[in-house]
Design an enzyme around this catalytic site. Structure first.
Site, PDB file in Angstrom:
ATOM      1  N   PHE A 153       0.916  -1.085   0.229  1.00 42.03           N
ATOM      2  CA  PHE A 153      -0.008   0.032  -0.057  1.00 42.03           C
ATOM      3  C   PHE A 153       0.797   1.374  -0.004  1.00 42.03           C
ATOM      4  O   PHE A 153       0.175   2.230  -0.314  1.00 42.03           O
ATOM      5  CB  PHE A 153      -0.897  -0.047   1.126  1.00 42.03           C
ATOM      6  CG  PHE A 153      -0.239   0.389   2.579  1.00 42.03           C
ATOM      7  CD1 PHE A 153      -0.114   1.773   2.739  1.00 42.03           C
ATOM      8  CD2 PHE A 153       0.363  -0.551   3.262  1.00 42.03           C
ATOM      9  CE1 PHE A 153       0.535   2.356   3.882  1.00 42.03           C
ATOM     10  CE2 PHE A 153       0.964  -0.056   4.692  1.00 42.03           C
ATOM     11  CZ  PHE A 153       0.916   1.450   4.828  1.00 42.03           C
ATOM     12  N   LYS A 177      -1.434  -7.404  -9.194  1.00 41.27           N
ATOM     13  CA  LYS A 177      -2.134  -7.349  -8.077  1.00 41.27           C
ATOM     14  C   LYS A 177      -2.088  -6.386  -7.351  1.00 41.27           C
ATOM     15  O   LYS A 177      -1.075  -6.481  -6.426  1.00 41.27           O
ATOM     16  CB  LYS A 177      -2.085  -8.787  -7.515  1.00 41.27           C
ATOM     17  CG  LYS A 177      -3.514  -9.488  -6.609  1.00 41.27           C
ATOM     18  CD  LYS A 177      -4.039  -8.466  -5.416  1.00 41.27           C
ATOM     19  CE  LYS A 177      -2.943  -8.544  -4.394  1.00 41.27           C
ATOM     20  NZ  LYS A 177      -3.412  -7.344  -3.246  1.00 41.27           N
ATOM     21  N   GLU A 180      -4.920  -3.842  -1.921  1.00 37.43           N
ATOM     22  CA  GLU A 180      -6.382  -3.594  -1.796  1.00 37.43           C
ATOM     23  C   GLU A 180      -6.726  -2.441  -0.950  1.00 37.43           C
ATOM     24  O   GLU A 180      -7.819  -1.951  -1.231  1.00 37.43           O
ATOM     25  CB  GLU A 180      -7.154  -4.863  -1.382  1.00 37.43           C
ATOM     26  CG  GLU A 180      -6.742  -5.184   0.204  1.00 37.43           C
ATOM     27  CD  GLU A 180      -5.542  -5.925   0.168  1.00 37.43           C
ATOM     28  OE1 GLU A 180      -4.420  -5.728  -0.414  1.00 37.43           O
ATOM     29  OE2 GLU A 180      -5.372  -6.763   1.242  1.00 37.43           O
ATOM     30  N   SER A 230       5.366  -6.986   3.108  1.00 38.87           N
ATOM     31  CA  SER A 230       5.941  -7.193   4.562  1.00 38.87           C
ATOM     32  C   SER A 230       6.570  -8.612   4.420  1.00 38.87           C
ATOM     33  O   SER A 230       6.589  -9.294   3.622  1.00 38.87           O
ATOM     34  CB  SER A 230       4.801  -7.250   5.584  1.00 38.87           C
ATOM     35  OG  SER A 230       3.715  -8.586   5.072  1.00 38.87           O
ATOM     36  N   CYS A 285       9.435   1.743   3.286  1.00 38.82           N
ATOM     37  CA  CYS A 285      10.377   0.606   3.616  1.00 38.82           C
ATOM     38  C   CYS A 285      11.743   1.139   3.808  1.00 38.82           C
ATOM     39  O   CYS A 285      12.553   0.187   4.656  1.00 38.82           O
ATOM     40  CB  CYS A 285      10.473  -0.295   2.501  1.00 38.82           C
ATOM     41  SG  CYS A 285      11.266   0.189   1.012  1.00 38.82           S
ATOM     42  N   GLU A 385       9.096  -3.820  12.754  1.00 41.01           N
ATOM     43  CA  GLU A 385       8.742  -2.820  11.975  1.00 41.01           C
ATOM     44  C   GLU A 385       7.590  -1.883  12.405  1.00 41.01           C
ATOM     45  O   GLU A 385       6.456  -2.624  12.115  1.00 41.01           O
ATOM     46  CB  GLU A 385       8.915  -3.369  10.573  1.00 41.01           C
ATOM     47  CG  GLU A 385       8.630  -2.141   9.565  1.00 41.01           C
ATOM     48  CD  GLU A 385       8.539  -2.732   7.951  1.00 41.01           C
ATOM     49  OE1 GLU A 385       7.979  -3.843   7.893  1.00 41.01           O
ATOM     50  OE2 GLU A 385       9.094  -2.172   7.211  1.00 41.01           O
TER      51      GLU A 385
HETATM   52  P1  NAD Z   1       1.628  -6.513   3.020  1.00 40.59           P
HETATM   53  O1  NAD Z   1       2.604  -7.433   3.051  1.00 40.59           O
HETATM   54  O2  NAD Z   1       0.456  -6.848   4.226  1.00 40.59           O
HETATM   55  O3  NAD Z   1       0.829  -6.588   1.660  1.00 40.59           O
HETATM   56  C1  NAD Z   1       1.594  -6.847   0.389  1.00 40.59           C
HETATM   57  C2  NAD Z   1       0.725  -7.520  -0.584  1.00 40.59           C
HETATM   58  O4  NAD Z   1       0.485  -8.689  -0.077  1.00 40.59           O
HETATM   59  C3  NAD Z   1      -0.653  -6.971  -0.840  1.00 40.59           C
HETATM   60  O5  NAD Z   1      -0.938  -6.967  -2.065  1.00 40.59           O
HETATM   61  C4  NAD Z   1      -1.645  -7.840  -0.124  1.00 40.59           C
HETATM   62  O6  NAD Z   1      -2.714  -7.596  -0.600  1.00 40.59           O
HETATM   63  C5  NAD Z   1      -1.082  -9.024   0.103  1.00 40.59           C
HETATM   64  N1  NAD Z   1      -1.188  -9.966   1.274  1.00 40.59           N
HETATM   65  C6  NAD Z   1      -1.714  -9.366   2.204  1.00 40.59           C
HETATM   66  N2  NAD Z   1      -1.828 -10.410   3.382  1.00 40.59           N
HETATM   67  C7  NAD Z   1      -1.367 -11.594   2.557  1.00 40.59           C
HETATM   68  C8  NAD Z   1      -1.625 -12.926   2.868  1.00 40.59           C
HETATM   69  N3  NAD Z   1      -1.669 -13.379   4.193  1.00 40.59           N
HETATM   70  N4  NAD Z   1      -1.332 -14.041   1.777  1.00 40.59           N
HETATM   71  C9  NAD Z   1      -1.047 -13.646   0.639  1.00 40.59           C
HETATM   72  N5  NAD Z   1      -0.872 -12.138   0.377  1.00 40.59           N
HETATM   73  C10 NAD Z   1      -1.439 -11.094   1.368  1.00 40.59           C
HETATM   74  O7  NAD Z   1       2.336  -5.139   3.022  1.00 40.59           O
HETATM   75  P2  NAD Z   1       1.820  -3.728   3.327  1.00 40.59           P
HETATM   76  O8  NAD Z   1       1.275  -3.587   4.473  1.00 40.59           O
HETATM   77  O9  NAD Z   1       0.842  -3.402   2.090  1.00 40.59           O
HETATM   78  O10 NAD Z   1       3.130  -2.755   2.839  1.00 40.59           O
HETATM   79  C11 NAD Z   1       4.108  -2.555   3.938  1.00 40.59           C
HETATM   80  C12 NAD Z   1       5.170  -3.393   4.077  1.00 40.59           C
HETATM   81  O11 NAD Z   1       5.825  -3.632   2.688  1.00 40.59           O
HETATM   82  C13 NAD Z   1       6.109  -3.112   5.128  1.00 40.59           C
HETATM   83  O12 NAD Z   1       6.733  -4.327   5.655  1.00 40.59           O
HETATM   84  C14 NAD Z   1       7.395  -2.507   4.225  1.00 40.59           C
HETATM   85  O13 NAD Z   1       8.636  -2.228   4.742  1.00 40.59           O
HETATM   86  C15 NAD Z   1       7.231  -3.160   2.889  1.00 40.59           C
HETATM   87  N6  NAD Z   1       7.661  -2.679   1.632  1.00 40.59           N
HETATM   88  C16 NAD Z   1       8.984  -3.082   1.260  1.00 40.59           C
HETATM   89  C17 NAD Z   1       9.726  -2.549   0.283  1.00 40.59           C
HETATM   90  C18 NAD Z   1      11.015  -2.934  -0.232  1.00 40.59           C
HETATM   91  O14 NAD Z   1      11.358  -2.784  -1.431  1.00 40.59           O
HETATM   92  N7  NAD Z   1      11.717  -3.733   0.679  1.00 40.59           N
HETATM   93  C19 NAD Z   1       9.060  -1.348  -0.474  1.00 40.59           C
HETATM   94  C20 NAD Z   1       7.642  -1.150  -0.187  1.00 40.59           C
HETATM   95  C21 NAD Z   1       7.151  -1.626   1.113  1.00 40.59           C
END
Ligand code: NAD
Length: 501
Positions: A153, A177, A180, A230, A285, A385
């Site tokens: 997000f 994808k 959401e 994440s 991140c 985090e």
């Molecule tokens: P998230 O992991 O909750 O969601 C990421 C994606 O995974 C979304 O599209 C979501 O729909 C999907 N998802 C969520 N729960 C799931 C599950 N149980 N099973 C399968 N798919 C699932 O992450 P977020 O909260 O949207 O974003 C923040 C996180 O992203 C932070 O940890 C941040 O550090 C990380 N991030 C990392 C980078 C990088 O380059 N290292 C860049 C941006 C964000």
């Protein structure tokens, strides 16, 4: 919720279509709680239809001349520039960051689109002449097929643009994808991509949560998956998609440390740290979430708290806002809970951003800059985090002690040092075990001629997104060893040994 709330569409085979699902989620403005739209959780049939469209389109797209692919991205970068203000406004409304940050989010993605326009120079193979008498060997970097991207997000413009432009420019077709929580700006970017000339089926979008992600990981026609999000979800995606035989890269969570040496330029350093820790409400991140003050720099805590206090917390659309709300009420509860946990664990709360009041936006998910000192590696506020505007301050006597603390942390996304000593900076650069290193630069995200290079616990897979590495990720190297016989060459004997000498 009113029935005339707009719905976010799927993109399948060049058409923006309404989902037939019964499962929907509200997209909510985090500054006001206004429902902006509803996003569908695509059905299994809709996900199959998107992959089928991508598989069909691949048959012709893979053979499209480089120049034709390149010109689409030249046009696309122009369209993004022309629509920058609108894109930023959509992004701020659904995600919360300030308009200036939203433009930055789009701009960092735009740079990747510009890079994709130069694909002719990036997807070149190699050739060795006369590896044996009359024999040449050369490489072809061929596209894989249908590739997929799963995005978080916090950068709903930049991270989709890390993915599909380079995948498509290298000759693949794509299923995206988006998060959401804020898919609207991503969809606007996809509309512009089609306007730029991306043919039907080459770019497809499905929406949803865990089920959609799992379907992508399992789908036999998807060859590669790029995930950003994440660590919890990324670890799952990496395992599941790898087991299904796919090429996978996962960029994941972080805990980024900065070291401040006493010889650092104090004012510049504190400004840089405050911006990197509290900007975008800490939802980056690459946000700085830990600062290690070395020696006499430990006396700078009160000045750092003052810098945080001086930042303006407001809706992202308000002039002069430095940080907007957190993305959701759930994020607000989580971050507030972790701040309470830090107090219970015995860290000193130098600046408490909870219950930030913003006139006119009383329902917003606001947390102001928050600063803890006396943080130790055993505390949850250090181990987790937080993903909010919360900075943990730790202390060390020497540079080597500070380096050891960072290298002990499982994450390896980004780090920085602040100093006026070239020797100290070089020592840091050599000894630190983190993928992206800043020297007096707090958020060292590389521009697209390089790749994003988070490491250790922040990444799974060998190759990074965008830049040179991603050309390798999205292509299969084929080596061709070729020998051509002269028309009037006399036939040789049957050779039963393989000998290229
Ligand atoms: P998230 O992991 O909750 O969601 C990421 C994606 O995974 C979304 O599209 C979501 O729909 C999907 N998802 C969520 N729960 C799931 C599950 N149980 N099973 C399968 N798919 C699932 O992450 P977020 O909260 O949207 O974003 C923040 C996180 O992203 C932070 O940890 C941040 O550090 C990380 N991030 C990392 C980078 C990088 O380059 N290292 C860049 C941006 C964000």
């Amino acid at each position: 919720m009113s029935t005339d709330t707009p719905t976010v569409k799927l993109l399948i085979n060049g058409e923006f279509v309404e989902s037939t699902t019964t499962e929907w989620r509200d997209i909510v403005n985090p500054a006001t709680q206004e429902v902006l739209a509803r996003v569908p959780f695509a059905t299994a049939q809709e996900i199959d239809a998107a992959v089928d469209a991508a598989r069909e389109a691949f048959k012709t797209w893979r053979k499209t001349p480089i120049g034709a692919r390149s010109r689409i991205f030249l046009k696309y970068q122009q369209l993004i520039r022309e629509n920058m203000k609108e894109l930023a406004a959509i992004l701020t409304a659904e995600q919360g960051k300030t308009l200036a940050d939203a433009e930055g989010d789009v701009f960092r993605g735009l740079e990747v689109v510009e890079h994709a326009a130069g694909i002719g120079n990036l997807q070149l193979g190699e050739l060795a002449n006369n590896v044996a008498g009359g024999v040449d060997t050369y490489t072809l970097l061929q596209p894989l097929g249908v590739c997929a991207g799963i995005t978080p997000f916090n950068f709903p413009a930049m991270i989709p643009l890390w993915m599909f432009p380079m995948a498509i420019a290298t000759g693949n077709t794509f299923v995206l994808k988006p998060s959401e929580q804020d898919p609207m700006v991503t969809m606007r970017l996809c509309e512009l991509a089609l306007e730029a000339g991306i043919p039907p089926g080459v770019l497809n979008v499905v929406h949803g949560g865990a089920d959609a992600v799992n379907a992508i990981c399992d789908h036999r026609d998807i060859k590669a998956v790029s995930f950003v999000g994440s660590t919890r979800v990324g670890t799952h995606v990496y395992r599941r998609a790898s087991e299904a035989g796919k090429r996978v890269q996962c960029m994941m969570g972080a805990k980024n440390h900065a070291i401040v040496l006493p010889d650092a330029h104090k004012e510049q350093t504190l400004n840089a740290i405050a911006g990197a820790a509290f900007g975008a409400a800490g939802q980056r991140c690459m946000a700085l979430s830990v600062v290690i003050l070395v020696g006499e720099a430990q006396q700078w805590i009160a000045d750092l708290a003052d810098k945080g206090r001086g930042l303006k917390v407001s809706a992202g659309t308000e002039p002069g806002a430095d940080l907007g709300p957190l993305v959701s009420c759930a994020a607000l509860d989580r971050v507030s809970g972790l701040i309470a946990r830090g107090e219970q664990e015995g860290a000193t709360l130098e600046l408490d951003g909870r219950n930030a009041q913003v006139a006119g936006y009383e329902k917003g998910n606001f947390v102001g800059p928050t600063l803890f000192s006396g943080v130790t590696p055993q505390m949850d506020i250090y181990k987790e985090e937080i993903f909010g505007p919360v900075l943990c301050v730790m202390a060390a006597d020497t540079l080597d002690e500070a380096i050891a603390m960072i290298n002990e942390n499982p994450n390896g996304n980004g780090t920085a040092i602040f100093t006026r000593s070239g020797a100290a900076a070089r020592h840091f650069q050599e000894e630190i075990d983190v993928g992206q290193v800043g020297i007096n630069v707090p958020i060292p995200v590389p521009v697209p001629m390089f790749s994003f290079t988070g490491s250790r616990g922040s990444k799974l897979g060998d190759l990074g997104p965008y830049g040179k590495q991603v050309v390798q990720f999205y292509t299969q190297t084929k080596t061709v060893t070729a020998r051509w016989f002269d028309e009037n060459e006399v036939g040789g004997v049957v050779n039963t040994t393989i000998n290229l000498k």
